[in-house]
Design a protein around this motif. Structure first.
Motif, PDB file in Angstrom:
ATOM      1  N   LYS A   1      51.583  41.139  31.976  1.00 31.79           N
ATOM      2  CA  LYS A   1      51.117  42.037  33.051  1.00 31.79           C
ATOM      3  C   LYS A   1      52.007  41.861  34.289  1.00 31.79           C
ATOM      4  O   LYS A   1      52.446  42.839  34.897  1.00 31.79           O
ATOM      5  CB  LYS A   1      49.665  41.728  33.418  1.00 31.79           C
TER       6      LYS A   1
ATOM      7  N   GLU B   1      41.764  38.551  38.575  1.00 29.21           N
ATOM      8  CA  GLU B   1      40.317  38.818  38.636  1.00 29.21           C
ATOM      9  C   GLU B   1      39.959  39.991  37.719  1.00 29.21           C
ATOM     10  O   GLU B   1      38.945  39.972  37.037  1.00 29.21           O
ATOM     11  CB  GLU B   1      39.889  39.096  40.080  1.00 29.21           C
ATOM     12  N   ASN B   2      40.825  41.005  37.712  1.00 33.60           N
ATOM     13  CA  ASN B   2      40.589  42.165  36.841  1.00 33.60           C
ATOM     14  C   ASN B   2      40.663  41.795  35.366  1.00 33.60           C
ATOM     15  O   ASN B   2      40.038  42.429  34.519  1.00 33.60           O
ATOM     16  CB  ASN B   2      41.592  43.288  37.148  1.00 33.60           C
ATOM     17  N   LEU B   3      41.454  40.746  35.064  1.00 34.52           N
ATOM     18  CA  LEU B   3      41.538  40.259  33.678  1.00 34.52           C
ATOM     19  C   LEU B   3      40.361  39.340  33.349  1.00 34.52           C
ATOM     20  O   LEU B   3      40.219  38.890  32.216  1.00 34.52           O
ATOM     21  CB  LEU B   3      42.847  39.495  33.448  1.00 34.52           C
ATOM     22  N   GLY B   4      39.570  39.030  34.370  1.00 33.38           N
ATOM     23  CA  GLY B   4      38.378  38.210  34.142  1.00 33.38           C
ATOM     24  C   GLY B   4      38.582  36.727  34.354  1.00 33.38           C
ATOM     25  O   GLY B   4      37.708  35.926  34.046  1.00 33.38           O
TER      26      GLY B   4
ATOM     27  N   TYR C   1      54.810  44.523  35.795  1.00 30.40           N
ATOM     28  CA  TYR C   1      54.695  44.918  37.207  1.00 30.40           C
ATOM     29  C   TYR C   1      56.039  44.704  37.910  1.00 30.40           C
ATOM     30  O   TYR C   1      56.476  45.530  38.710  1.00 30.40           O
ATOM     31  CB  TYR C   1      53.590  44.104  37.887  1.00 30.40           C
TER      32      TYR C   1
ATOM     33  N   SER D   1      48.725  39.413  42.569  1.00 28.01           N
ATOM     34  CA  SER D   1      48.505  38.602  41.362  1.00 28.01           C
ATOM     35  C   SER D   1      47.078  38.072  41.239  1.00 28.01           C
ATOM     36  O   SER D   1      46.520  38.048  40.141  1.00 28.01           O
ATOM     37  CB  SER D   1      49.515  37.449  41.285  1.00 28.01           C
ATOM     38  N   THR D   2      46.479  37.659  42.367  1.00 24.59           N
ATOM     39  CA  THR D   2      45.104  37.132  42.295  1.00 24.59           C
ATOM     40  C   THR D   2      44.136  38.247  41.915  1.00 24.59           C
ATOM     41  O   THR D   2      43.252  38.062  41.072  1.00 24.59           O
ATOM     42  CB  THR D   2      44.709  36.483  43.639  1.00 24.59           C
ATOM     43  N   ARG D   3      44.318  39.423  42.515  1.00 27.55           N
ATOM     44  CA  ARG D   3      43.456  40.568  42.193  1.00 27.55           C
ATOM     45  C   ARG D   3      43.618  40.974  40.727  1.00 27.55           C
ATOM     46  O   ARG D   3      42.652  41.280  40.032  1.00 27.55           O
ATOM     47  CB  ARG D   3      43.808  41.739  43.114  1.00 27.55           C
ATOM     48  N   MET D   4      44.857  40.962  40.249  1.00 28.87           N
ATOM     49  CA  MET D   4      45.106  41.331  38.849  1.00 28.87           C
ATOM     50  C   MET D   4      44.449  40.326  37.901  1.00 28.87           C
ATOM     51  O   MET D   4      43.896  40.703  36.866  1.00 28.87           O
ATOM     52  CB  MET D   4      46.622  41.410  38.591  1.00 28.87           C
TER      53      MET D   4
ATOM     54  N   LYS E   1      40.400  34.429  37.489  1.00 28.81           N
ATOM     55  CA  LYS E   1      41.197  34.252  38.700  1.00 28.81           C
ATOM     56  C   LYS E   1      42.248  33.147  38.531  1.00 28.81           C
ATOM     57  O   LYS E   1      43.284  33.138  39.199  1.00 28.81           O
ATOM     58  CB  LYS E   1      40.250  33.902  39.851  1.00 28.81           C
TER      59      LYS E   1
ATOM     60  N   ASP F   1      48.018  40.009  48.658  1.00 33.51           N
ATOM     61  CA  ASP F   1      46.712  39.910  49.297  1.00 33.51           C
ATOM     62  C   ASP F   1      46.538  38.606  50.076  1.00 33.51           C
ATOM     63  O   ASP F   1      45.599  38.471  50.860  1.00 33.51           O
ATOM     64  CB  ASP F   1      45.593  40.009  48.247  1.00 33.51           C
TER      65      ASP F   1
END
Length: 200
Positions: free
Chosen positions: A175, A125-128, A179, A120-123, A130, A104
Protein backbone atom coordinates in the motif's frame (compact mmCIF):
# COMPACT_ATOMS: atom_id res chain seq x y z
CA UNK A 1 40.16 3.12 -17.19
CA UNK A 2 40.04 5.35 -14.15
CA UNK A 3 38.96 3.58 -11.01
CA UNK A 4 35.66 4.66 -9.47
CA UNK A 5 36.60 6.43 -6.24
CA UNK A 6 33.10 7.65 -5.46
CA UNK A 7 31.57 5.34 -2.85
CA UNK A 8 27.87 4.86 -3.18
CA UNK A 9 26.71 5.32 0.41
CA UNK A 10 23.19 6.16 1.59
CA UNK A 11 22.73 7.57 5.09
CA UNK A 12 19.22 7.32 6.53
CA UNK A 13 17.57 8.51 9.76
CA UNK A 14 14.14 7.19 10.74
CA UNK A 15 12.62 9.09 13.64
CA UNK A 16 9.40 9.09 15.63
CA UNK A 17 8.22 8.14 19.08
CA UNK A 18 8.43 4.86 20.96
CA UNK A 19 5.68 2.41 20.04
CA UNK A 20 5.65 3.33 16.33
CA UNK A 21 8.07 0.56 15.36
CA UNK A 22 10.83 2.98 14.37
CA UNK A 23 13.69 0.66 15.39
CA UNK A 24 12.05 -2.32 13.63
CA UNK A 25 11.79 -0.22 10.46
CA UNK A 26 15.51 0.56 10.66
CA UNK A 27 16.33 -3.08 11.27
CA UNK A 28 14.25 -4.21 8.27
CA UNK A 29 15.92 -1.59 6.04
CA UNK A 30 19.43 -2.61 7.12
CA UNK A 31 18.72 -6.34 6.81
CA UNK A 32 17.07 -5.85 3.40
CA UNK A 33 20.23 -4.13 2.18
CA UNK A 34 22.66 -6.71 3.55
CA UNK A 35 20.76 -9.99 3.19
CA UNK A 36 18.60 -9.19 0.17
CA UNK A 37 20.62 -6.68 -1.86
CA UNK A 38 24.06 -7.99 -0.75
CA UNK A 39 25.32 -4.58 0.39
CA UNK A 40 27.02 -3.42 3.58
CA UNK A 41 24.77 -1.88 6.23
CA UNK A 42 24.91 -0.62 9.81
CA UNK A 43 22.17 0.24 12.32
CA UNK A 44 22.49 2.53 15.33
CA UNK A 45 19.40 2.93 17.49
CA UNK A 46 18.65 5.59 20.10
CA UNK A 47 15.78 5.93 22.55
CA UNK A 48 14.64 8.99 24.48
CA UNK A 49 14.14 8.98 28.28
CA UNK A 50 11.09 6.70 28.01
CA UNK A 51 10.83 4.21 25.19
CA UNK A 52 7.07 4.22 24.62
CA UNK A 53 6.00 7.75 23.78
CA UNK A 54 9.54 9.14 24.05
CA UNK A 55 11.58 10.17 21.03
CA UNK A 56 13.55 7.45 19.26
CA UNK A 57 15.48 7.11 16.05
CA UNK A 58 17.24 4.53 13.94
CA UNK A 59 20.29 5.49 11.89
CA UNK A 60 20.96 3.22 8.92
CA UNK A 61 23.88 3.37 6.51
CA UNK A 62 23.80 1.34 3.30
CA UNK A 63 26.96 1.13 1.21
CA UNK A 64 28.73 -0.77 -1.55
CA UNK A 65 31.92 -0.74 0.54
CA UNK A 66 32.78 -1.48 4.19
CA UNK A 67 31.37 1.18 6.55
CA UNK A 68 33.89 2.57 9.03
CA UNK A 69 31.70 5.03 10.94
CA UNK A 70 28.11 4.00 11.76
CA UNK A 71 26.70 7.40 12.80
CA UNK A 72 24.80 9.65 10.40
CA UNK A 73 25.77 13.33 10.27
CA UNK A 74 23.99 14.52 7.14
CA UNK A 75 21.12 12.19 6.24
CA UNK A 76 20.51 11.59 2.55
CA UNK A 77 17.07 10.35 3.63
CA UNK A 78 15.10 11.49 6.69
CA UNK A 79 11.89 9.62 7.54
CA UNK A 80 9.93 11.55 10.19
CA UNK A 81 6.89 10.07 11.93
CA UNK A 82 6.68 12.65 14.73
CA UNK A 83 6.99 16.43 14.86
CA UNK A 84 9.59 16.27 17.65
CA UNK A 85 11.70 13.86 15.59
CA UNK A 86 11.45 16.11 12.55
CA UNK A 87 12.34 19.22 14.56
CA UNK A 88 15.41 17.47 15.99
CA UNK A 89 16.89 16.26 12.70
CA UNK A 90 15.63 18.86 10.18
CA UNK A 91 18.70 21.11 10.73
CA UNK A 92 20.93 18.26 9.48
CA UNK A 93 19.18 18.09 6.09
CA UNK A 94 21.04 19.21 2.98
CA UNK A 95 19.37 20.69 -0.14
CA UNK A 96 19.79 17.33 -1.95
CA UNK A 97 18.39 15.25 0.94
CA UNK A 98 15.04 13.47 0.65
CA UNK A 99 12.47 14.04 3.41
CA UNK A 100 9.55 11.66 3.96
CA UNK A 101 6.86 12.51 6.53
CA UNK A 102 3.59 11.19 7.94
CA UNK A 103 1.45 14.08 6.72
CA UNK A 104 -0.98 13.91 9.67
CA UNK A 105 1.77 13.99 12.30
CA UNK A 106 4.50 16.21 10.84
CA UNK A 107 4.46 19.73 9.45
CA UNK A 108 7.79 20.03 7.60
CA UNK A 109 7.99 23.81 7.80
CA UNK A 110 11.08 25.46 6.31
CA UNK A 111 12.52 22.11 5.19
CA UNK A 112 15.90 22.52 3.51
CA UNK A 113 15.00 19.97 0.83
CA UNK A 114 12.19 18.48 -1.19
CA UNK A 115 9.67 16.47 0.82
CA UNK A 116 7.13 13.70 0.21
CA UNK A 117 4.13 13.07 2.45
CA UNK A 118 1.91 10.06 3.10
CA UNK A 119 -0.91 9.59 5.65
CA UNK A 120 0.69 6.35 6.85
CA UNK A 121 -0.96 6.23 10.29
CA UNK A 122 -4.40 6.91 8.80
CA UNK A 123 -3.83 4.26 6.12
CA UNK A 124 -2.80 1.74 8.80
CA UNK A 125 -5.98 2.53 10.77
CA UNK A 126 -7.99 1.90 7.60
CA UNK A 127 -6.28 -1.50 7.33
CA UNK A 128 -7.41 -2.19 10.88
CA UNK A 129 -4.04 -1.98 12.60
CA UNK A 130 -2.43 1.35 13.53
CA UNK A 131 0.77 -0.56 14.39
CA UNK A 132 1.46 -1.13 10.68
CA UNK A 133 2.00 2.58 9.94
CA UNK A 134 5.78 1.99 10.02
CA UNK A 135 5.52 -0.78 7.39
CA UNK A 136 3.39 1.46 5.16
CA UNK A 137 6.03 4.19 5.57
CA UNK A 138 8.75 1.66 4.71
CA UNK A 139 6.94 0.83 1.46
CA UNK A 140 6.60 4.53 0.66
CA UNK A 141 10.30 5.11 1.40
CA UNK A 142 11.31 2.14 -0.78
CA UNK A 143 9.30 3.46 -3.76
CA UNK A 144 10.52 7.05 -3.46
CA UNK A 145 14.21 6.49 -2.62
CA UNK A 146 14.99 2.98 -3.92
CA UNK A 147 17.39 2.64 -0.96
CA UNK A 148 16.60 -1.09 -1.01
CA UNK A 149 14.78 -3.28 -3.50
CA UNK A 150 11.09 -4.04 -2.98
CA UNK A 151 11.82 -7.79 -3.16
CA UNK A 152 14.47 -7.61 -0.42
CA UNK A 153 12.19 -5.51 1.81
CA UNK A 154 9.24 -7.88 1.44
CA UNK A 155 11.39 -10.94 2.18
CA UNK A 156 12.82 -9.24 5.28
CA UNK A 157 9.38 -8.13 6.50
CA UNK A 158 8.16 -11.73 6.25
CA UNK A 159 11.08 -12.79 8.49
CA UNK A 160 10.79 -9.88 10.96
CA UNK A 161 7.12 -9.58 11.89
CA UNK A 162 5.16 -11.85 14.29
CA UNK A 163 4.14 -15.24 12.87
CA UNK A 164 0.74 -15.12 11.24
CA UNK A 165 0.95 -11.40 10.38
CA UNK A 166 3.35 -11.72 7.42
CA UNK A 167 0.67 -11.40 4.74
CA UNK A 168 -0.99 -8.36 6.30
CA UNK A 169 2.35 -6.61 6.78
CA UNK A 170 3.36 -7.24 3.17
CA UNK A 171 -0.04 -5.87 2.10
CA UNK A 172 0.71 -2.76 4.21
CA UNK A 173 4.16 -2.45 2.59
CA UNK A 174 2.59 -2.67 -0.88
CA UNK A 175 0.00 0.00 0.00
CA UNK A 176 2.81 2.39 0.93
CA UNK A 177 4.87 1.38 -2.09
CA UNK A 178 1.96 1.99 -4.50
CA UNK A 179 1.25 5.35 -2.85
CA UNK A 180 4.90 6.27 -3.40
CA UNK A 181 4.77 5.31 -7.09
CA UNK A 182 1.56 7.33 -7.54
CA UNK A 183 3.18 10.32 -5.82
CA UNK A 184 6.17 10.16 -8.18
CA UNK A 185 3.88 9.80 -11.19
CA UNK A 186 1.85 12.82 -10.07
CA UNK A 187 5.01 14.89 -9.79
CA UNK A 188 6.18 13.81 -13.23
CA UNK A 189 2.87 14.87 -14.73
CA UNK A 190 3.03 18.25 -13.02
CA UNK A 191 6.63 18.73 -14.16
CA UNK A 192 5.58 17.95 -17.72
CA UNK A 193 2.85 20.55 -17.41
CA UNK A 194 0.02 18.05 -17.67
CA UNK A 195 -3.06 18.39 -15.56
CA UNK A 196 -4.36 15.44 -13.68
CA UNK A 197 -5.48 14.28 -10.27
CA UNK A 198 -2.92 15.35 -7.71
CA UNK A 199 -2.38 13.02 -4.76
CA UNK A 200 -2.12 14.78 -1.46
Amino acid sequence: MSKKTQTSQTEIIITGFGGQGIILTGRILGMSASLGDKKESTLVQAYGPESRGGACNAQVIISDRPIHYPYVNTPKILVAMSQAGYDKFAPALAPDSILLVDQDLVNPENAACDHYAIPSTRMAENLGNKMMANIIMLGFCTAITQAVSSEAAQATIARSVPKGTEERNIEAFNKGFDYGLSTLKGREKRAAGQTGAVLQ
